[in-house]
Structure formats: C-alpha cells, structure tokens
Design an enzyme around this catalytic site. Sequence first.
Site, PDB file in Angstrom:
ATOM      1  N   GLU A 103       0.835  -0.957  -0.046  1.00 51.43           N
ATOM      2  CA  GLU A 103      -0.163  -0.071   0.021  1.00 51.43           C
ATOM      3  C   GLU A 103       0.911   1.371  -0.042  1.00 51.43           C
ATOM      4  OE1 GLU A 103      -2.755  -0.511   3.134  1.00 51.43           O
ATOM      5  OE2 GLU A 103      -3.420  -2.704   2.310  1.00 51.43           O
TER       6      GLU A 103
ATOM      7  N   GLU B  31      -4.461  -9.058   0.476  1.00 45.07           N
ATOM      8  CA  GLU B  31      -5.363  -9.119   1.688  1.00 45.07           C
ATOM      9  C   GLU B  31      -6.713  -8.453   1.129  1.00 45.07           C
ATOM     10  OE1 GLU B  31      -4.545  -5.594   4.617  1.00 45.07           O
ATOM     11  OE2 GLU B  31      -2.531  -5.797   3.927  1.00 45.07           O
TER      12      GLU B  31
END
Length: 484
Positions: A161, A313
């Site tokens: 991220e 995820e």
Amino acid sequence: MPSLLPLVLLALLSTALAQNTRSASRTSTSTNPTSTAPVPAAATAVNEPADGSIYFGLWVDTSVTSGDSPLNANARLGRNISWFQFSQNIPVDEYNDVTGVGGIINGTKVTETNTDAGIYVTVYPLQGLGGFTQQDMAALGVQLQSYVTAGHAVFLRFAPEMNGNWFPYATQPTMFVATWKTLYTTIKQSCPTCGMVWSPNAAIGYPYGIALDTVALAADQAALDTNGDGQLDLNDDAYSPYYPGDDYVDWNGVSYYYKGNYPNDYNVIQPPGFFEGSMTGVLPEVDEIGQTQTQYTPFYNNYCMANPCMLSESGASWKVNQTGIPSWLTVSPTQEQVEGAWWRDGITNATFLSMYPRLKMIMNFEWEKVESDGNVPTLRDFRLTNATDVLAAFVADFEAVAQRYVWANYVPPPPSGSGGGGGAQIPVPQPQVSVHRATPYRATVPTSLSLFFSSAQGWAELRPYALGLTALVAGVLAGVSLVL
C-alpha cells in the site's frame, strides 16, 4: 603456491552455492501445495499454481489476545488452507515474550498444521525506506529460506500500500523502486524460490486525498503526475509510478476491501460487481448515496498478464458497533448478508473466477479490529470463519467452487523424538526475546555456510566449516606439492 589459495577458495564457494541453490529448487518444487490441481513442471512464476486453479489463504490473528491459529482455521473450514499470512517489521522489532508482539513471525504456527501450507510474510519498513540496511535485507532472506528448508513455499510482500498516505514509506515512488530492486536482488541470493509480491492499495478512491504539493520531492511529484496536468487525481495512474518492472517482481497484488459507505460506520450490503472492481478499477453506482460509476486505474489488464496476481489482503467488514445509520436504511443487514454478498461476488463466484483466470490467489483478512474513518472509531469484523451462521453459509457456498482452489497437502509429523514439528524436519526460527537487527535467522542446524556472517553468528557455529575448509585446502596444497 600462495597464488593458488584464492582460486581454491573460489571454487569451493561456487560449489557450495550451486549445491544450496539446487537443494532450494528441489524443496520448492516438491512442497508447493497442490492437492487438487497439479502445478506444471515449468510454472511461469515462483509458486504459481496451474492454469484454472487458485489459492485461498487466510491472514489469521495469532496474537496473544486472539489466540487463533492456522490449525484452528483449518478445523473450522474443514480444509487444509494453502497459505497463511503473517507480518513483521524491518528492521526487526524486539520481541515481547509477554504480549507476543514484535520479533520475527512464528513459523511453527504453520508447521503445526501438519501440512505443506505456504508461509506468506508481509514486511513493513515502519522506520521509512531509509531506516534499514542491506544487512537487514540479507537477514530477512536467510530467515525466509529457513521456511523453504522446513518444507514450506514462501511469499514476501514488502512495503504494501505504498501508493497511499497512511504509512511512513508512502508517496515516495523513486526511493521505493530503488529500494525494491536492491531488496529483490538481495533476497534472491538467499532465498531464490521466495515469491516477491508487489502490492499497492487498489485504485478505487485514489489518490485518497493526497495533494500533489504535499509530496516532498519534485522527482516524486513528476512521477505521480502521470498525465502531466499538474495535479494528482483519479485520472493519474495509481500504480505505475511505484512499479519496479517485471524483472523484479514475481507476483502482483492489491489490497481490496469493502467497508461500506464513508465514514464506514454502519452496515450496508455492497453493490453487485464491487468485488470485480479490484480487477477493473470500476466503482459501481449506488443510487442511495448518489455514487456514480467511476473508472479508476485498472489492475488486471496491466498487471496480471506478465505475472500472476492476487488479492494480497481483502475482506468485507461487519461493524460490530455501528453508528450513523441513515434514514433510508430501514432494516440493517445481518453479518451473513454483508459478508455473504462479498464472497458470492468473488470468492465463490464461478463466473468471476473464469473471467479473471490470471487472478491466482485470494487472501482474506481473518481479523477483528478497531478502525477509524472520519474520526469515527468502529469495531470491524472481517472474519469469514468465526460466527457460526457466517461460517456455515460460507462453507456451503464454497463447495460449489472448491475444486478450483488449491489446498495444502497433509504431511506426516516426524517420528517422536526426532525434533521439529508438524512435518518440519528442521525447526523454523522462533520469535526471540532479544533481537539484534544484524543477526541472520535460519535453521537451528545450518546446512550451508552463511554468506552474511556477522559476529552474532559466533565461532561455535562456524568452527565445523572452518576446520573442514582448512583440512580440504591443506589436502589440495599437499597434492599440488607432490605434483610439482
């Protein structure tokens, strides 16, 4: 005579490296979890399953307060899950043996399942991209190789991220790419069969409120402004500034969640097609809140062709303590309805899986945690295998597509008294009470001389190699003397 010594040492080192690489290759090939679909002999990427098959993994909360484990997750689902995810920091934090926080991951949580399930390690550089050394990278590589030696395939996801603004290493594309390339090369020296996963946050919502003038470096501003219009918005590419190139990546992934309507503090069923947005970058239209269909950077066509891809995820959140319920939501949905809409849109959706065959792994975030959007703290449950009714519905729906998924193979535990556990003949590294950032973590009994020697390794460990090498060199020199 003295001039021959470097040549002899170089030859010995080359032989040792070749043997170690061949051994690692054999281990990876034989332990790749493939019970329902065989992996081709020459897979196109590290750990890639056969075409038409997909991994299902869980990021289980193994903290002291939760007490969950891969073993328990397998029992709940009634199947041997193929991958389990854990996280640690680089440099490694000191381990707290009371709270269980810090240190390296506890790989025995996987070996105790008595399966060959893969170990997926997410690593956060929370001191920034400049807060660790190449020696820290080398130590990480040796740690990961120990899991391969113990019979488990490995994924490494570094600095995920990075295209957001919620981590200290974020919005630094030029430094990220340079660091990634160094890390990739360093890890592959120790763990050639480790699958390196590049994993930004999904583009929907990009640039997440980031203004171009808040980015520190001019080079990074130029990289992020991909269309050159002087601003950062949804028309800029959310991914490409951070991509190190196909030669430095094994798998591509994204984080992708359904959390509701901002500020995400009440329960609402997702719109159909939301799951597919992870691949297309399309945010579906929602009339109730005036949300129009919006196109963000697509992921699948750009990043799943050269390399296999995954949801690194993911999950749908159930708000345990929902607030701010709008007037139009007259009946709040149940947890099974909220999370069921998520898995039926993707995980158990045969049409979706067929449309995106290069999506070869879905990792669910099996946690309950407090998150805050708009300064509204909310307890959110992402777990699919916890609540009885949710689990029962999930298992029932999974049956229709279970043959598409790859499950871990059972591995008989070693004979009593042989050491190890859960099928691992060599014990995997444990979290340690005191962690020195320069210490390479590896199997208790090393199988080859570490190239990343530090004083922490100690003479006791290196002594057998030193004595053996001395004897071998002496023999070679004696033989040369006789010839001369």
